[in-house]
Design a protein around this motif. Structure first.
Motif, PDB file in Angstrom:
ATOM      1  N   LEU A  99       6.524   0.266  12.113  1.00  0.00           N
ATOM      2  CA  LEU A  99       6.311  -1.106  11.674  1.00  0.00           C
ATOM      3  C   LEU A  99       4.856  -1.507  11.835  1.00  0.00           C
ATOM      4  O   LEU A  99       4.111  -0.901  12.615  1.00  0.00           O
ATOM      5  N   ASP A 100       4.455  -2.542  11.099  1.00  0.00           N
ATOM      6  CA  ASP A 100       3.191  -3.229  11.328  1.00  0.00           C
ATOM      7  C   ASP A 100       3.535  -4.712  11.415  1.00  0.00           C
ATOM      8  O   ASP A 100       4.291  -5.227  10.589  1.00  0.00           O
ATOM      9  N   LEU A 101       3.018  -5.387  12.408  1.00  0.00           N
ATOM     10  CA  LEU A 101       3.427  -6.767  12.661  1.00  0.00           C
ATOM     11  C   LEU A 101       2.951  -7.740  11.594  1.00  0.00           C
ATOM     12  O   LEU A 101       3.478  -8.849  11.494  1.00  0.00           O
ATOM     13  N   ARG A 102       1.991  -7.350  10.761  1.00  0.00           N
ATOM     14  CA  ARG A 102       1.558  -8.210   9.650  1.00  0.00           C
ATOM     15  C   ARG A 102       2.250  -7.849   8.338  1.00  0.00           C
ATOM     16  O   ARG A 102       1.990  -8.493   7.313  1.00  0.00           O
ATOM     17  N   CYS A 103       3.111  -6.842   8.352  1.00  0.00           N
ATOM     18  CA  CYS A 103       3.752  -6.355   7.135  1.00  0.00           C
ATOM     19  C   CYS A 103       4.898  -7.289   6.722  1.00  0.00           C
ATOM     20  O   CYS A 103       5.881  -7.436   7.458  1.00  0.00           O
ATOM     21  N   PRO A 104       4.821  -7.929   5.554  1.00  0.00           N
ATOM     22  CA  PRO A 104       5.884  -8.851   5.149  1.00  0.00           C
ATOM     23  C   PRO A 104       7.211  -8.144   4.880  1.00  0.00           C
ATOM     24  O   PRO A 104       8.269  -8.734   5.073  1.00  0.00           O
ATOM     25  N   GLU A 139       0.471 -12.916   4.602  1.00  0.00           N
ATOM     26  CA  GLU A 139      -0.212 -11.632   4.774  1.00  0.00           C
ATOM     27  C   GLU A 139      -1.733 -11.768   4.804  1.00  0.00           C
ATOM     28  O   GLU A 139      -2.419 -11.039   5.520  1.00  0.00           O
ATOM     29  N   GLY A 140      -2.271 -12.690   4.020  1.00  0.00           N
ATOM     30  CA  GLY A 140      -3.716 -12.841   3.956  1.00  0.00           C
ATOM     31  C   GLY A 140      -4.301 -13.726   5.043  1.00  0.00           C
ATOM     32  O   GLY A 140      -5.525 -13.855   5.143  1.00  0.00           O
ATOM     33  N   HIS A 141      -3.442 -14.345   5.869  1.00  0.00           N
ATOM     34  CA  HIS A 141      -3.906 -15.230   6.938  1.00  0.00           C
ATOM     35  C   HIS A 141      -3.784 -14.514   8.276  1.00  0.00           C
ATOM     36  O   HIS A 141      -2.729 -13.967   8.599  1.00  0.00           O
TER      37      HIS A 141
END
Length: 200
Positions: free
Chosen positions: A34-39, A112-114
């Motif tokens: 996982l990646d914690l910023r991955c929607p 995702e961009g923030h």
């Protein structure tokens, strides 16, 4: 520092569901990348997190979490890294707190961009939703960057793996679908059926 409830060299894998006193070999391992910023990871966790936790509690498997931070490089910022370090601090408090904080992070994931997860204020504020987490040791670890070196090590371990897409879930050497072809989360019963098929 290396958080409690981790395994592997340098504690780069966070564990949920393992009983240290249980006889070997114990339940099989379900690996999550996982990646914690991955929607898409958030979509899967929000739909299936409770099912994963319940199956682990029932002894169907032990959860091994592998976290990447590659979206920081791709999108700019440090949100994946900072959130992972805070999650390490939660793992050090306990497995239950780790799982609850992971779910809280994904439920409140910034766009995702923030790069909202790069802000300590946000990470500490979300921790208020997790019973027993806002202890002095957790707050201090977040504010003093206690697990940032560990988070870098975790990210490097992810980069060194053969996994390049998140979310990726593997059980008994076989991929388990958590998203359908349209990028939506599969239903809990569809996920559970895959686990049972792999077990038979």
């Amino acid at each position: 520092m290396i958080p409690a409830n981790t395994t592997g060299e340098g504690g780069t894998t966070v564990v949920y569901g393992a009983d240290p006193e249980a006889p070997e070999p114990g339940p099989p391992v379900l690996d999550l990348y996982l990646d914690l910023r991955c929607p898409y990871c958030a979509r899967a966790e929000n739909a299936l997190g409770g099912t994963l936790q319940q199956l682990a509690d029932d002894g169907e498997f032990v959860l091994h979490f592998h976290f990447g931070t590659f979206l920081d490089d791709k999108l700019g910022g440090q949100g994946s890294h900072h959130a992972l370090a805070a999650l390490g601090a939660a793992a050090d408090v306990g497995q239950a707190q780790f799982m609850a904080y992971l779910r809280t992070l994904y439920r409140n994931q910034p766009h995702e961009g923030h790069d909202g997860f790069a802000e300590d204020r946000m990470l500490l504020g979300l921790a208020n939703d997790v019973p027993g987490l806002r202890r002095h040791t957790f707050d201090e670890a977040v504010l003093e960057r206690g697990y940032h070196t560990w988070a870098k090590r975790v990210g490097r371990a992810f980069d060194a793996s053969d996994i390049s897409v998140t979310p990726t879930v593997v059980f008994r050497g076989r991929p388990v679908a958590v998203l359908d072809s349209g990028g939506q989360a599969v239903r809990p019963e569809q996920f559970t059926a895959q686990i049972h098929d792999a077990t038979e």
